[in-house]
Design a protein around this motif. Structure first.
Motif, PDB file in Angstrom:
ATOM      1  N   GLY A  12       1.894   1.998  -3.565  1.00 22.47           N
ATOM      2  CA  GLY A  12       0.849   2.519  -4.242  1.00 22.47           C
ATOM      3  C   GLY A  12      -0.336   1.382  -4.719  1.00 22.47           C
ATOM      4  O   GLY A  12      -0.988   2.462  -5.677  1.00 22.47           O
ATOM      5  N   ALA A  13      -0.222   0.508  -4.270  1.00 21.61           N
ATOM      6  CA  ALA A  13      -1.516  -0.598  -3.972  1.00 21.61           C
ATOM      7  C   ALA A  13      -2.572  -0.130  -3.551  1.00 21.61           C
ATOM      8  O   ALA A  13      -2.865  -0.349  -2.776  1.00 21.61           O
ATOM      9  CB  ALA A  13      -0.308  -2.043  -4.227  1.00 21.61           C
ATOM     10  N   ASN A  14      -3.748  -0.046  -4.192  1.00 21.93           N
ATOM     11  CA  ASN A  14      -5.114  -0.286  -3.654  1.00 21.93           C
ATOM     12  C   ASN A  14      -5.280  -1.798  -3.054  1.00 21.93           C
ATOM     13  O   ASN A  14      -4.632  -2.381  -3.502  1.00 21.93           O
ATOM     14  CB  ASN A  14      -5.969   0.362  -4.641  1.00 21.93           C
ATOM     15  CG  ASN A  14      -6.081  -0.205  -4.952  1.00 21.93           C
ATOM     16  OD1 ASN A  14      -6.069  -1.185  -5.292  1.00 21.93           O
ATOM     17  ND2 ASN A  14      -6.834   0.236  -6.182  1.00 21.93           N
ATOM     18  N   ARG A  15      -6.275  -1.124  -2.230  1.00 22.24           N
ATOM     19  CA  ARG A  15      -7.097  -2.773  -1.821  1.00 22.24           C
ATOM     20  C   ARG A  15      -6.887  -3.321  -2.560  1.00 22.24           C
ATOM     21  O   ARG A  15      -6.260  -5.138  -1.931  1.00 22.24           O
ATOM     22  CB  ARG A  15      -8.152  -2.472  -0.728  1.00 22.24           C
ATOM     23  CG  ARG A  15      -7.896  -2.055   0.668  1.00 22.24           C
ATOM     24  CD  ARG A  15      -9.361  -1.489   0.787  1.00 22.24           C
ATOM     25  NE  ARG A  15      -9.195  -0.457   1.684  1.00 22.24           N
ATOM     26  CZ  ARG A  15      -8.876  -0.622   3.190  1.00 22.24           C
ATOM     27  NH1 ARG A  15      -8.257  -1.668   4.045  1.00 22.24           N
ATOM     28  NH2 ARG A  15      -8.443   0.477   3.889  1.00 22.24           N
ATOM     29  N   ARG A  34      -6.048  -4.166  -5.524  1.00 21.58           N
ATOM     30  CA  ARG A  34      -4.457  -5.055  -6.365  1.00 21.58           C
ATOM     31  C   ARG A  34      -3.552  -5.668  -4.837  1.00 21.58           C
ATOM     32  O   ARG A  34      -2.785  -6.534  -5.818  1.00 21.58           O
ATOM     33  CB  ARG A  34      -3.731  -3.762  -6.463  1.00 21.58           C
ATOM     34  CG  ARG A  34      -4.539  -3.186  -7.264  1.00 21.58           C
ATOM     35  CD  ARG A  34      -2.778  -1.994  -8.775  1.00 21.58           C
ATOM     36  NE  ARG A  34      -2.387  -3.051  -9.559  1.00 21.58           N
ATOM     37  CZ  ARG A  34      -1.626  -2.345 -10.342  1.00 21.58           C
ATOM     38  NH1 ARG A  34      -1.981  -1.162 -11.263  1.00 21.58           N
ATOM     39  NH2 ARG A  34      -0.995  -3.334 -11.146  1.00 21.58           N
ATOM     40  N   CYS A  35      -4.086  -4.750  -3.888  1.00 24.37           N
ATOM     41  CA  CYS A  35      -2.729  -6.114  -2.774  1.00 24.37           C
ATOM     42  C   CYS A  35      -3.858  -7.477  -2.338  1.00 24.37           C
ATOM     43  O   CYS A  35      -2.796  -8.309  -2.621  1.00 24.37           O
ATOM     44  CB  CYS A  35      -3.813  -5.180  -1.570  1.00 24.37           C
ATOM     45  SG  CYS A  35      -1.493  -4.173  -0.868  1.00 24.37           S
ATOM     46  N   ARG A  39       0.799  -1.327   0.385  1.00 24.39           N
ATOM     47  CA  ARG A  39      -0.005  -0.191  -0.303  1.00 24.39           C
ATOM     48  C   ARG A  39       0.983   1.260   0.061  1.00 24.39           C
ATOM     49  O   ARG A  39       0.318   1.882  -0.865  1.00 24.39           O
ATOM     50  CB  ARG A  39      -0.707   0.294   1.310  1.00 24.39           C
ATOM     51  CG  ARG A  39      -1.618  -1.440   1.268  1.00 24.39           C
ATOM     52  CD  ARG A  39      -2.990  -1.023   1.938  1.00 24.39           C
ATOM     53  NE  ARG A  39      -3.874  -0.153   1.726  1.00 24.39           N
ATOM     54  CZ  ARG A  39      -4.858   0.992   2.075  1.00 24.39           C
ATOM     55  NH1 ARG A  39      -5.030  -0.005   3.047  1.00 24.39           N
ATOM     56  NH2 ARG A  39      -5.425   1.862   1.342  1.00 24.39           N
TER      57      ARG A  39
END
Ligand SMILES: Nc1ncnc2c1ncn2[C@@H]1O[C@H](COP(=O)(O)OP(=O)(O)OP(=O)(O)O)[C@@H](O)[C@H]1O
Ligand SMILES: [Mg+2]
Lengths: 346, 293
Positions: free
Chosen positions: B199-202, B204-205, B196
């Motif tokens: 820069g990954a949103n939930r 993509r996480c 996160r």
């Protein structure tokens, strides 16, 4: 993205009805290196996590440059954090770990590949792209974690005890390497540490924390020579405190207590003027490499001093501290400002 | 001292190793016997029966007839199982993902408490519930009509492949979620936070960091679900009246009405093959993963 200033205004954090951070104010100028220093459990990690967006604030505001990031989710803050455990993703190769932040920003594959290779060169790990992260040594992992944070040119770099898992030798070399890298990139950096030596060596500015509060913000030299109060002084290696006597040097005549460091106190040397002296019985004599550390039992306290040669236990000895090494504290245990010295001398 | 004396000991009495082996054997024996008698032997027998005619001569007749008579049911089974597995996987990933990455604490707690309940309801009861829920005048249609979401004239029965898929999913999702959510919870928290922070949103996480690390548990859950769906008899019997239907129903039909073990076993053969292929694919995947890790 260029480097930016960070401003914390009244940052307060409560976790499970417990106040962890209490009204923190802090200004970090662009391109500077700031260390958060303090005893275990004082809230250093929590403050770093609050800046990165992992811990919600119950009050206060965090600004990066001109914009407030207080209410942004972690992924929108563009801060780059290096975790104490490194947190490299085990299902990705070294190259994929480094490239993931770029992938998230839609950087095309060829460009990604080029930047990964360049970063690995910079970290002196050229050609490591396809290695599994599980096959790296501790120091190599640390560098990959740092590279992963730096690859996006972040405006702010956050480091949580990045060196504490490493052995002393790697630690020293990485310390200067990290500082050099930070200077060459000019990136605003905040590093958590509980190692005062590390903080003194690396920081432009040290933030000393205790029990969720900021006690002192100062340059390393100032912090070392003028700790805000006795607690801070003890944390920075001022092991000895004595109540002021009539015959003591005139410096800080309003001082109730003097603090001094063990290495500034000498034993059985010819008496000089303008020094603080105390007499006591030797109770311990330990070899420290540079000399001998002597424990002295005086009437009022146990004091530590340094000697060049061993001294027999049970004998009486005189401890002597030059005036310049004395740190004056008022009756409230707060440091007396240097201004007082001039007044006293005048 | 101790080593030399024990060496002397074992040299002096070489046959002392013998009782130890038999003790080990003794311990393994009950389990081994149970597996041989209750599993391996019947399996072998059913395989053999699939290739024997009534006089005991070898033949491929049963297999050929099973395919010609029940080819459609086999395709139907494969179809229903595949759609069910896809649905199970999708819902399990969604639930476990929310349990690990959800931002609303009370919703996460509620979901954690709710999702397990179907686990404790047996397949027969599940079938019964599904029957009264999905029928033309079942609860689902009644509710839809009552609330005015659907005209009563367009009410239709879901007691076909859709009912099967929904029932299987309802029964198997909690089980797969239990495995998957456990594996996801074991993923290091800092791996998620690092993503996160990068820069990954939930979402993509979930798909790029958490799921890849928890995938082995998902595969195990899906394969066990596949086996469960291929072996359950009650649900297809209760939900589906006509043709085509699941192979288990056809096998039961073959045995109870015709006493025809040959074709029933030939159908069973197909079930074995299906699960075996899946298990093999899974093993290949995990072995390759372990080789690269
Ligand atoms: N999730 C949490 N819930 C409740 N209390 C917490 C939580 N995380 C930390 N704390 C408490 O907050 C205080 C500060 O913790 P923090 O991890 O920030 O300390 P630290 O200064 O980083 O210490 P160290 O040097 O040991 O890493 C501690 O008293 C800790 O018990
Ligand atoms: Mg910490």
């Amino acid at each position: 993205m260029s480097t930016e200033a960070l401003t914390l205004n009244n940052v307060t954090v409560d976790l499970r009805q417990q106040r962890i951070l209490d009204g923190i104010h802090l200004d970090v100028s662009p391109g500077s290196f700031t260390c958060l220093l303090g005893p275990s459990g004082c809230g250093k990690t929590t403050l770093l996590r609050a800046i990165a967006g992992f811990t919600p604030l119950s009050q206060g505001d965090i600004r990066l440059g001109a914009r407030s990031i207080t209410h942004l989710p972690p992924e929108k803050r563009h801060t780059a954090m290096v975790f104490q455990s490194y947190a490299l993703w085990p299902h990705m190769s070294v190259g994929d770990n480094l490239g993931y932040p770029l992938k998230l920003r839609g950087v095309p594959r060829a460009e990604r590949k080029r930047r990964i290779a360049a970063m690995l060169e910079r970290l002196e790990l050229g050609g490591f792209e396809s290695r599994a992260v599980t096959q790296l040594s501790g120091g190599q992992r640390q560098r990959i974690a740092l590279g992963r944070a730096l690859i996006i040119d972040p405006p702010l770099l956050l480091l949580d005890e990045p060196l504490s898992n490493l052995d002393a030798a790697i630690r020293r070399s990485l310390r200067s390497e990290l500082r050099r890298l930070q200077k060459s990139l000019g990136i605003t950096t905040i590093m958590v540490t509980h190692d005062q030596e590390e903080a003194l060596q690396m920081a432009d500015q040290i933030v000393l924390m205790r029990a969720g509060k900021v006690i002192q913000v100062a340059a390393p030299q100032t912090l070392y020579q003028q700790p805000a109060d006795l607690g801070v002084a003890r944390f920075l290696g001022v092991d000895n405190t004595v109540t002021r006597h009539e015959q003591d040097p005139t410096v800080g005549s309003r001082a109730a207590t003097f603090g001094f460091r063990t290495r500034d106190a000498r034993i059985n040397e010819p008496l000089r003027p303008a020094t603080l002296t105390r007499k006591g019985r030797v109770t311990e004599c330990v070899y420290t490499g540079d000399g001998y550390q002597i424990s002295l039992d005086t009437n009022e306290a146990e004091l530590f001093a340094t000697a060049n040669s061993p001294i027999a236990l049970g004998t009486f000895a005189v401890l002597q501290v030059p005036e310049s090494a004395l740190i004056p504290f008022g009756p409230d245990d707060r440091h007396l400002p240097p201004l007082d010295r001039h007044e006293d001398i005048a | 001292m101790t080593t030399s004396s024990s060496q002397v000991h074992s040299l002096a009495v070489p046959n002392r190793r013998l009782p130890r082996i038999s003790l080990g054997m003794l311990l393994v024996l009950p389990a081994l016997t149970a597996i041989l008698l209750l599993y391996a032997l019947p399996l072998a027998r059913s395989l053999v029966t699939a290739f024997r005619d009534s006089s005991g001569a070898w033949t491929t007749d049963h297999v050929v007839r099973a395919f010609s008579l029940y080819g459609r049911d086999m395709l139907f089974s494969v179809g229903v199982v595949s759609v069910s597995l896809a649905l199970i996987a999708a819902i399990s990933i969604a639930i476990s993902g929310y349990l690990v990455l959800g931002a609303t604490p009370w919703a996460v707690r509620l979901l954690r408490w709710l999702y397990r309940w179907p686990l404790f309801i047996p397949f027969v009861v599940t079938g019964q519930i599904a029957r009264s829920f999905l029928a033309t005048n079942g609860m689902m249609n009644n509710v839809l009509v009552e609330t005015g979401l659907m005209a009563s004239s367009s009410a239709q029965s879901f007691l076909d492949w859709r009912g099967l898929v929904l029932t299987f999913a309802w029964k198997q999702v909690p089980f797969v979620t239990l495995l998957l959510a456990g594996a996801m919870a074991a993923v290091d928290r800092s791996h998620i936070e690092a993503a996160r922070n990068a820069g990954a949103n939930r979402l993509r996480c979930l798909f790029e960091i958490v799921l890849p690390q928890a995938a082995p548990s998902l595969w195990v859950g899906l394969i066990l679900s596949l086996v469960a769906m291929l072996s359950v008899l009650s649900v297809p019997m209760m939900l589906i009246s006509g043709n085509p239907t699941m192979m288990t129903a056809m096998m039961a039909h073959r045995i109870t009405y015709y006493g025809d073990y040959g074709i029933a076993n030939a159908l069973g053969l197909f079930s074995y093959a299906l699960t075996a292929v899946t298990a093999w694919v899974y093993l290949r995947l995990t072995l390759r993963r372990e080789a690269t890790a």
